[in-house]
Design a protein around this motif. Structure first.
Motif, mmCIF file in Angstrom:
data_model
loop_
_atom_site.group_PDB
_atom_site.id
_atom_site.type_symbol
_atom_site.label_atom_id
_atom_site.label_comp_id
_atom_site.label_asym_id
_atom_site.label_seq_id
_atom_site.Cartn_x
_atom_site.Cartn_y
_atom_site.Cartn_z
ATOM 1 N N CYS A 116 -5.613 0.128 5.827
ATOM 2 C CA CYS A 116 -6.127 1.510 5.806
ATOM 3 C C CYS A 116 -7.247 1.735 4.801
ATOM 4 N N GLY A 117 -7.464 0.792 3.872
ATOM 5 C CA GLY A 117 -8.549 0.915 2.907
ATOM 6 C C GLY A 117 -8.217 1.659 1.635
ATOM 7 N N CYS A 118 -6.988 2.080 1.457
ATOM 8 C CA CYS A 118 -6.583 2.820 0.260
ATOM 9 C C CYS A 118 -6.731 1.928 -0.978
ATOM 10 N N PRO A 119 -7.256 2.467 -2.094
ATOM 11 C CA PRO A 119 -7.372 1.653 -3.311
ATOM 12 C C PRO A 119 -6.002 1.181 -3.800
ATOM 13 N N ALA A 120 -5.984 0.006 -4.418
ATOM 14 C CA ALA A 120 -4.726 -0.571 -4.899
ATOM 15 C C ALA A 120 -4.126 0.266 -6.021
ATOM 16 N N VAL A 121 -4.938 0.682 -6.959
ATOM 17 C CA VAL A 121 -4.445 1.452 -8.092
ATOM 18 C C VAL A 121 -5.305 2.704 -8.215
ATOM 19 N N ASP A 122 -4.690 3.846 -8.087
ATOM 20 C CA ASP A 122 -5.401 5.107 -8.256
ATOM 21 C C ASP A 122 -4.399 6.215 -8.495
ATOM 22 N N ASP A 123 -4.908 7.445 -8.575
ATOM 23 C CA ASP A 123 -4.059 8.597 -8.832
ATOM 24 C C ASP A 123 -3.149 8.897 -7.648
ATOM 25 N N ALA A 124 -2.031 9.537 -7.936
ATOM 26 C CA ALA A 124 -1.089 9.917 -6.876
ATOM 27 C C ALA A 124 -1.717 10.910 -5.903
ATOM 28 N N CYS A 178 0.843 -1.194 0.000
ATOM 29 C CA CYS A 178 0.000 0.000 0.000
ATOM 30 C C CYS A 178 0.883 1.251 0.000
ATOM 31 N N SER A 179 0.575 2.182 -0.869
ATOM 32 C CA SER A 179 1.351 3.414 -0.959
ATOM 33 C C SER A 179 1.059 4.366 0.187
ATOM 34 N N ALA A 180 -0.074 4.179 0.874
ATOM 35 C CA ALA A 180 -0.433 5.079 1.970
ATOM 36 C C ALA A 180 0.142 4.621 3.306
ATOM 37 N N CYS A 181 0.018 3.308 3.629
ATOM 38 C CA CYS A 181 0.449 2.850 4.965
ATOM 39 C C CYS A 181 1.592 1.836 4.920
ATOM 40 N N GLN A 182 2.036 1.456 3.730
ATOM 41 C CA GLN A 182 3.163 0.539 3.517
ATOM 42 C C GLN A 182 2.908 -0.894 3.986
ATOM 43 N N SER A 183 1.651 -1.312 4.135
ATOM 44 C CA SER A 183 1.374 -2.693 4.526
ATOM 45 C C SER A 183 1.299 -3.581 3.279
ATOM 46 N N VAL A 184 1.634 -4.858 3.447
ATOM 47 C CA VAL A 184 1.622 -5.818 2.342
ATOM 48 C C VAL A 184 0.222 -6.407 2.224
ATOM 49 N N ASN A 185 -0.296 -6.468 0.998
ATOM 50 C CA ASN A 185 -1.629 -6.997 0.748
ATOM 51 C C ASN A 185 -1.546 -8.157 -0.226
ATOM 52 N N SER A 186 -2.523 -9.067 -0.158
ATOM 53 C CA SER A 186 -2.502 -10.249 -1.010
ATOM 54 C C SER A 186 -2.929 -9.910 -2.433
ATOM 55 N N ALA A 187 -2.738 -10.862 -3.322
ATOM 56 C CA ALA A 187 -2.931 -10.637 -4.750
ATOM 57 C C ALA A 187 -4.368 -10.275 -5.120
ATOM 58 N N GLY A 188 -5.357 -10.815 -4.450
ATOM 59 C CA GLY A 188 -6.747 -10.570 -4.827
ATOM 60 C C GLY A 188 -7.356 -9.299 -4.279
ATOM 61 N N ASP A 189 -6.642 -8.589 -3.442
ATOM 62 C CA ASP A 189 -7.209 -7.406 -2.791
ATOM 63 C C ASP A 189 -7.160 -6.186 -3.703
ATOM 64 N N ASP A 190 -8.303 -5.520 -3.848
ATOM 65 C CA ASP A 190 -8.350 -4.273 -4.611
ATOM 66 C C ASP A 190 -8.139 -3.062 -3.709
ATOM 67 N N TRP A 200 -4.963 10.223 0.982
ATOM 68 C CA TRP A 200 -5.292 9.129 1.888
ATOM 69 C C TRP A 200 -4.295 9.101 3.039
ATOM 70 N N LYS A 201 -3.000 9.282 2.717
ATOM 71 C CA LYS A 201 -1.971 9.351 3.771
ATOM 72 C C LYS A 201 -2.272 10.489 4.734
ATOM 73 N N GLU A 202 -2.616 11.650 4.159
ATOM 74 C CA GLU A 202 -2.913 12.830 4.969
ATOM 75 C C GLU A 202 -4.129 12.590 5.866
ATOM 76 N N SER A 203 -5.141 11.906 5.357
ATOM 77 C CA SER A 203 -6.355 11.683 6.135
ATOM 78 C C SER A 203 -6.129 10.704 7.290
ATOM 79 N N LEU A 204 -5.074 9.896 7.216
ATOM 80 C CA LEU A 204 -4.767 8.968 8.303
ATOM 81 C C LEU A 204 -4.162 9.679 9.505
ATOM 82 N N THR A 205 -3.572 10.870 9.283
ATOM 83 C CA THR A 205 -2.818 11.519 10.356
ATOM 84 C C THR A 205 -3.330 12.897 10.750
#
Length: 137
Positions: free
Chosen positions: A24-32, A7-19, A38-43
């Motif tokens: 943290c719930g951040c989408p797998a593929v989206d705009d920068a 995850c680009s927002a929280c740096q956690s590893v996710n499995s292959a099937g997860d979108d 999303w990172k900002e909203s976590l903190t």
């Protein structure tokens, strides 16, 4: 996704099937801009969208992209699409509500692009017709 991803927002590893990130719930593929938001909203506490055109800097990098808003599902006032909490009613949005907010924004953007394209084509056709009649005299 067909592979494990970080995850680009929280740096956690996710499995292959997860979108979406399972932490943290951040989408797998989206705009920068969405990932940064999303990172900002976590903190940070939510901020209200600015309606002033002066605050939108074309030369300020990603700042212009952070002015993407949609209406809150609770109070119907405008909020940034990446925020976890509405700055007006201060209600925290569930992940489903956040995904719906992002989906509504993307749908509105697509509709705007389609109508903009149609207007462009109509203008080109009108200019061609006018040019034909002006040059034929």
């Amino acid at each position: 996704m067909k592979y494990q991803w970080i995850c680009s927002a929280c740096q956690s590893v996710n499995s292959a099937g997860d979108d979406f990130c399972q932490v943290c719930g951040c989408p797998a593929v989206d705009d920068a801009w969405l990932i940064d938001g999303w990172k900002e909203s976590l903190t940070q506490e939510p901020k209200k969208p600015s309606l002033s055109i002066i605050d939108v800097s074309v030369w300020g990098g990603w700042s212009i992209f952070k002015h993407k808003t949609s209406s809150c599902p609770h109070c119907a006032l405008q909020m940034y699409v990446y925020q976890a909490k509405c700055p007006h009613c201060l209600k925290t949005l569930s992940l489903d509500e956040r995904y719906a907010l992002i989906g509504r924004y993307h749908k509105a953007r697509r509709v705007g692009l389609i109508y903009g394209g149609l207007v462009f084509v109509v203008l080109i056709v009108a200019m061609t017709i006018v040019g034909y009649f002006v040059n034929s005299r």
